[in-house]
Design an enzyme around this catalytic site. Structure first.
Site, PDB file in Angstrom:
ATOM      1  N   ARG A   1      -2.860   3.471  20.922  1.00  0.00           N
ATOM      2  CA  ARG A   1      -2.366   4.430  19.925  1.00  0.00           C
ATOM      3  C   ARG A   1      -0.925   4.860  20.154  1.00  0.00           C
ATOM      4  NH1 ARG A   1      -6.419   6.413  16.718  1.00  0.00           N
ATOM      5  NH2 ARG A   1      -5.450   8.264  15.880  1.00  0.00           N
TER       6      ARG A   1
ATOM      7  N   CYS B   1     -12.745   1.339  25.274  1.00  0.00           N
ATOM      8  CA  CYS B   1     -12.383   2.749  25.465  1.00  0.00           C
ATOM      9  C   CYS B   1     -13.577   3.634  25.102  1.00  0.00           C
ATOM     10  CB  CYS B   1     -11.158   3.108  24.627  1.00  0.00           C
ATOM     11  SG  CYS B   1     -11.480   3.227  22.872  1.00  0.00           S
TER      12      CYS B   1
ATOM     13  N   CYS C   1     -10.163   3.815  18.009  1.00  0.00           N
ATOM     14  CA  CYS C   1      -9.868   3.199  19.310  1.00  0.00           C
ATOM     15  C   CYS C   1      -8.650   3.879  19.939  1.00  0.00           C
ATOM     16  CB  CYS C   1      -9.594   1.714  19.120  1.00  0.00           C
ATOM     17  SG  CYS C   1      -9.122   0.860  20.636  1.00  0.00           S
TER      18      CYS C   1
ATOM     19  N   CYS D   1     -10.666  -2.134  20.793  1.00  0.00           N
ATOM     20  CA  CYS D   1     -10.545  -2.755  22.122  1.00  0.00           C
ATOM     21  C   CYS D   1     -11.915  -3.088  22.682  1.00  0.00           C
ATOM     22  CB  CYS D   1      -9.761  -1.856  23.076  1.00  0.00           C
ATOM     23  SG  CYS D   1     -10.696  -0.466  23.756  1.00  0.00           S
TER      24      CYS D   1
ATOM     25  N   CYS E   1       0.831  -1.205   0.000  1.00  0.00           N
ATOM     26  CA  CYS E   1       0.000   0.000   0.000  1.00  0.00           C
ATOM     27  C   CYS E   1       0.869   1.260   0.000  1.00  0.00           C
ATOM     28  CB  CYS E   1      -0.890  -0.040   1.243  1.00  0.00           C
ATOM     29  SG  CYS E   1      -1.842   1.438   1.565  1.00  0.00           S
ATOM     30  N   HIS E   2       0.251   2.378  -0.362  1.00  0.00           N
ATOM     31  CA  HIS E   2       0.966   3.657  -0.421  1.00  0.00           C
ATOM     32  C   HIS E   2       1.579   4.048   0.908  1.00  0.00           C
ATOM     33  CE1 HIS E   2      -0.374   4.727  -4.417  1.00  0.00           C
ATOM     34  NE2 HIS E   2      -1.464   4.069  -4.105  1.00  0.00           N
ATOM     35  N   THR E   3       0.913   3.692   1.997  1.00  0.00           N
ATOM     36  CA  THR E   3       1.401   4.094   3.311  1.00  0.00           C
ATOM     37  C   THR E   3       2.745   3.433   3.609  1.00  0.00           C
ATOM     38  OG1 THR E   3      -0.891   4.209   3.946  1.00  0.00           O
ATOM     39  CG2 THR E   3       0.701   4.372   5.716  1.00  0.00           C
TER      40      THR E   3
ATOM     41  N   ARG F   1      -3.513  -3.325  -6.873  1.00  0.00           N
ATOM     42  CA  ARG F   1      -2.779  -3.864  -5.743  1.00  0.00           C
ATOM     43  C   ARG F   1      -1.877  -5.017  -6.133  1.00  0.00           C
ATOM     44  NH1 ARG F   1      -3.258  -0.171  -3.008  1.00  0.00           N
ATOM     45  NH2 ARG F   1      -3.938  -0.028  -0.844  1.00  0.00           N
TER      46      ARG F   1
ATOM     47  N   HIS G   1       0.991  -3.622   6.337  1.00  0.00           N
ATOM     48  CA  HIS G   1      -0.187  -3.490   7.209  1.00  0.00           C
ATOM     49  C   HIS G   1      -1.456  -4.023   6.572  1.00  0.00           C
ATOM     50  CE1 HIS G   1      -0.249  -0.007   4.590  1.00  0.00           C
ATOM     51  NE2 HIS G   1      -1.544   0.062   4.803  1.00  0.00           N
ATOM     52  N   GLU G   2      -1.347  -4.656   5.386  1.00  0.00           N
ATOM     53  CA  GLU G   2      -2.568  -5.191   4.754  1.00  0.00           C
ATOM     54  C   GLU G   2      -2.515  -6.710   4.796  1.00  0.00           C
ATOM     55  OE1 GLU G   2      -3.331  -3.552   0.878  1.00  0.00           O
ATOM     56  OE2 GLU G   2      -3.620  -1.557   1.697  1.00  0.00           O
TER      57      GLU G   2
ATOM     58  N   CYS H   1      -7.163  -2.616   4.659  1.00  0.00           N
ATOM     59  CA  CYS H   1      -6.876  -1.185   4.526  1.00  0.00           C
ATOM     60  C   CYS H   1      -7.780  -0.525   3.490  1.00  0.00           C
ATOM     61  CB  CYS H   1      -5.395  -0.977   4.203  1.00  0.00           C
ATOM     62  SG  CYS H   1      -4.928   0.745   4.014  1.00  0.00           S
TER      63      CYS H   1
ATOM     64  N   CYS I   1     -14.460   3.363  21.464  1.00  0.00           N
ATOM     65  CA  CYS I   1     -15.056   2.082  21.058  1.00  0.00           C
ATOM     66  C   CYS I   1     -16.508   1.981  21.520  1.00  0.00           C
ATOM     67  CB  CYS I   1     -14.255   0.910  21.625  1.00  0.00           C
ATOM     68  SG  CYS I   1     -12.786   0.522  20.651  1.00  0.00           S
TER      69      CYS I   1
HETATM   70  N1  LIG Z   1      -8.365   7.465   5.360  1.00  0.00           N
HETATM   71  C1  LIG Z   1      -7.754   6.287   5.449  1.00  0.00           C
HETATM   72  O1  LIG Z   1      -7.894   5.579   6.434  1.00  0.00           O
HETATM   73  C2  LIG Z   1      -6.926   5.822   4.310  1.00  0.00           C
HETATM   74  C3  LIG Z   1      -6.605   4.469   4.159  1.00  0.00           C
HETATM   75  C4  LIG Z   1      -5.884   4.080   3.024  1.00  0.00           C
HETATM   76  C5  LIG Z   1      -5.469   5.011   2.115  1.00  0.00           C
HETATM   77  N2  LIG Z   1      -5.774   6.338   2.307  1.00  0.00           N
HETATM   78  C6  LIG Z   1      -5.399   7.391   1.355  1.00  0.00           C
HETATM   79  O2  LIG Z   1      -6.366   7.406   0.318  1.00  0.00           O
HETATM   80  C7  LIG Z   1      -5.770   7.939  -0.866  1.00  0.00           C
HETATM   81  C8  LIG Z   1      -6.038   7.008  -2.026  1.00  0.00           C
HETATM   82  O3  LIG Z   1      -5.414   5.760  -1.816  1.00  0.00           O
HETATM   83  P1  LIG Z   1      -5.355   4.698  -3.010  1.00  0.00           P
HETATM   84  O4  LIG Z   1      -4.673   3.499  -2.496  1.00  0.00           O
HETATM   85  O5  LIG Z   1      -6.700   4.552  -3.614  1.00  0.00           O
HETATM   86  O6  LIG Z   1      -4.376   5.499  -4.001  1.00  0.00           O
HETATM   87  P2  LIG Z   1      -4.144   5.402  -5.577  1.00  0.00           P
HETATM   88  O7  LIG Z   1      -2.930   6.197  -5.860  1.00  0.00           O
HETATM   89  O8  LIG Z   1      -4.210   3.999  -6.032  1.00  0.00           O
HETATM   90  O9  LIG Z   1      -5.393   6.149  -6.204  1.00  0.00           O
HETATM   91  C9  LIG Z   1      -5.449   7.521  -6.329  1.00  0.00           C
HETATM   92  C10 LIG Z   1      -6.166   7.813  -7.644  1.00  0.00           C
HETATM   93  O10 LIG Z   1      -6.369   9.221  -7.738  1.00  0.00           O
HETATM   94  C11 LIG Z   1      -6.239   9.571  -9.096  1.00  0.00           C
HETATM   95  N3  LIG Z   1      -5.998  10.989  -9.221  1.00  0.00           N
HETATM   96  C12 LIG Z   1      -4.840  11.665  -9.055  1.00  0.00           C
HETATM   97  N4  LIG Z   1      -5.026  12.972  -9.317  1.00  0.00           N
HETATM   98  C13 LIG Z   1      -6.324  13.129  -9.636  1.00  0.00           C
HETATM   99  C14 LIG Z   1      -7.114  14.240 -10.010  1.00  0.00           C
HETATM  100  N5  LIG Z   1      -6.579  15.483 -10.113  1.00  0.00           N
HETATM  101  N6  LIG Z   1      -8.423  14.050 -10.266  1.00  0.00           N
HETATM  102  C15 LIG Z   1      -8.959  12.804 -10.187  1.00  0.00           C
HETATM  103  N7  LIG Z   1      -8.252  11.713  -9.836  1.00  0.00           N
HETATM  104  C16 LIG Z   1      -6.948  11.872  -9.578  1.00  0.00           C
HETATM  105  C17 LIG Z   1      -5.103   8.710  -9.593  1.00  0.00           C
HETATM  106  O11 LIG Z   1      -5.147   8.571 -11.020  1.00  0.00           O
HETATM  107  C18 LIG Z   1      -5.372   7.383  -8.886  1.00  0.00           C
HETATM  108  O12 LIG Z   1      -6.164   6.506  -9.665  1.00  0.00           O
HETATM  109  C19 LIG Z   1      -4.284   8.120  -0.531  1.00  0.00           C
HETATM  110  O13 LIG Z   1      -4.085   9.461  -0.166  1.00  0.00           O
HETATM  111  C20 LIG Z   1      -4.099   7.202   0.649  1.00  0.00           C
HETATM  112  O14 LIG Z   1      -3.010   7.623   1.452  1.00  0.00           O
HETATM  113  C21 LIG Z   1      -6.498   6.745   3.372  1.00  0.00           C
HETATM  114 ZN   LIG Z   2      -2.871   0.643   3.367  1.00  0.00          ZN
HETATM  115 ZN   LIG Z   3     -10.970   1.087  21.984  1.00  0.00          ZN
END
Ligand SMILES: NC(=O)c1ccc[n+]([C@@H]2O[C@H](COP(=O)([O-])OP(=O)(O)OC[C@H]3O[C@@H](n4cnc5c(N)ncnc54)[C@H](O)[C@@H]3O)[C@@H](O)[C@H]2O)c1
Ligand SMILES: [Zn+2]
Ligand SMILES: [Zn+2]
Length: 374
Positions: free
Chosen positions: A108, A93, A104, A90, A38-40, A360, A60-61, A167, A96
């Site tokens: 943390r 908390c 949770c 948990c 994943c990106h993270t 993925r 983490h996935e 994730c 939760c």
């Molecule tokens: N909130 C959370 O808990 C959580 C969990 C996982 C990931 N994320 C975040 O969510 C986001 C997306 O994750 P992902 O795995 O789907 O990423 P990803 O890079 O696979 O998807 C992002 C998409 O956005 C598109 N994009 C980029 N610029 C754009 C624009 N100007 N207009 C329209 N589309 C555009 C890209 O082409 C791509 O398909 C990331 O910032 C990631 O860090 C958040």
């Molecule tokens: Zn992730």
């Molecule tokens: Zn909790």
């Protein structure tokens, strides 16, 4: 065990033998079967995340099978199939116990430091401590993890698919189902069609949305969005808000979702929400120090903005339910797994992500990690 260790920021992960201690009280030893890249993980490996630390085992996935449990563990037992939760539950908390959040509070601080709840690590190399990552460290054959950070899922679920629910997929689905609570018959716009955005499209469909407009820059991704239930697609760009307003009688959408991590797109998502009641849900993670610009008048005239972490999913309860919906045929996860790789190829998984190739890469730990695609 073999694990992919972040030794130095900005350098490839190093796959190597490390030591893993036995699970202590409240902890569980899991044999991993699969883990998404994943990106993270990449964000941390690159050094861009200021809270990152090394050496650490990333990942983490994860999904796997419980091998052994420590003292006082009551939530899982050996043989259970589990999905790892970087966002634990948990059950006790103040968060939760409240329906309004899934954040949770139990572990943390230690988790952010790369430690298990008792403040220590189970991973080491020649006596030197290696830290856990996101409380999960699933780029490894095994992990030791708190029992509250495991969701027990139906053993019928293929683990190399179930790991996606750890994730991005749950984040997207949950953003629509839990955070926005999309109403049937509504109009939705989802910015970004990666794992998170595609999950949000699927979540809007499950909630009975009438129109689901997927916005992305890449045509292949828009194609995947149609497969998940998008009724319309649009190319992203500077004039996308105007185009959305035009196609919604000048009003905008009932629900908008941002899943790109780009603050300019977040602004577009806010501006595409309808006056009166439009709700914009932000799931993307912006870079350090970046801010979101909103013209306050948009809020006074009834638009709302919400953030969503892990889709508001309370992991131990929510993830098994989402997995059940997949097994019942309501969610199609096949198109998300674009590459099967071995742990040794984890850095290749990062490259594929940077190239935007597929949604993925999934690391398989059983055997050699058969490969499909490139
Ligand atoms: N909130 C959370 O808990 C959580 C969990 C996982 C990931 N994320 C975040 O969510 C986001 C997306 O994750 P992902 O795995 O789907 O990423 P990803 O890079 O696979 O998807 C992002 C998409 O956005 C598109 N994009 C980029 N610029 C754009 C624009 N100007 N207009 C329209 N589309 C555009 C890209 O082409 C791509 O398909 C990331 O910032 C990631 O860090 C958040
Ligand atoms: Zn992730
Ligand atoms: Zn909790």
């Amino acid at each position: 065990m073999r694990a992919a260790v972040l030794e130095e920021f900005g350098k490839p992960l190093v796959v190597q033998e490390v030591d893993l201690d036995e699970p202590r009280a409240g902890e569980v030893l899991v044999r991993l079967a699969a883990c998404g890249v994943c990106h993270t993980d990449l964000y941390t490996a690159s050094g861009a995340d200021p809270s990152g630390y090394a050496p650490a085992v990333l990942g983490h996935e994860g999904a796997g099978v419980v091998e052994k449990v420590g003292e006082d563990v009551t939530l899982v037992e050996p043989g259970d199939h589990v999905v790892t939760l970087f966002s634990p539950q948990c059950g006790r908390c103040v968060h939760c116990l409240d329906e309004r959040t899934n954040l949770c509070l139990a572990i943390r601080e230690q988790q952010n430091q790369g430690h298990l709840p008792d403040g220590t690590s189970r991973i080491s190399r020649n006596g030197e401590e290696i830290r856990h990552f996101m409380g999960t460290s699933t780029f490894a054959e095994y992990t030791v993890i708190p029992e509250i950070a495991l969701a027990k899922v139906d053993p019928e679920a293929r683990l190399d698919r179930a790991c996606l629910f750890a994730c991005g997929l749950s984040t997207g689905l949950g953003a629509a189902i839990n955070t926005a609570k999309v109403a049937a018959g509504s109009t939705c716009v989802v910015f970004g069609a990666g794992m998170v955005g595609l999950g949000a499209v699927a979540g809007c469909r499950l909630q009975g949305a009438e129109r689901i407009i997927s916005v992305d820059l890449a045509e292949e991704r828009l194609e995947l969005a149609r497969g998940q239930g998008a009724t319309e697609t649009m190319a992203g760009g500077e004039d996308v808000v105007e185009r959305i307003l035009e196609s919604t009688d000048g009003f905008g959408a009932d629900y908008t979702f941002e899943a790109t991590g780009n603050v300019a797109v977040m602004r577009q998502a806010v501006e595409s929400a309808r006056m009166g009641w439009g709700l914009c849900t932000i799931a993307g993670v912006a870079g350090k120090g970046e801010t979101l610009d909103i013209v306050p008048r948009l809020l006074i005239t009834g638009r709302r903005v919400a953030g969503s972490s892990f889709g508001g999913v309370k992991g131990r309860e929510g993830v098994p339910k989402l997995v059940d919906r997949w097994l019942a045929g309501e969610i199609d996860v096949e198109p998300f797994v674009s590459h099967h790789i071995a742990l040794e190829d984890v850095n290749r998984g990062f490259e594929l992500m940077e190239e935007g190739s597929g949604i993925r890469s999934v690391i398989g730990f059983d055997g050699a990690g058969e490969r499909s695609g490139t």
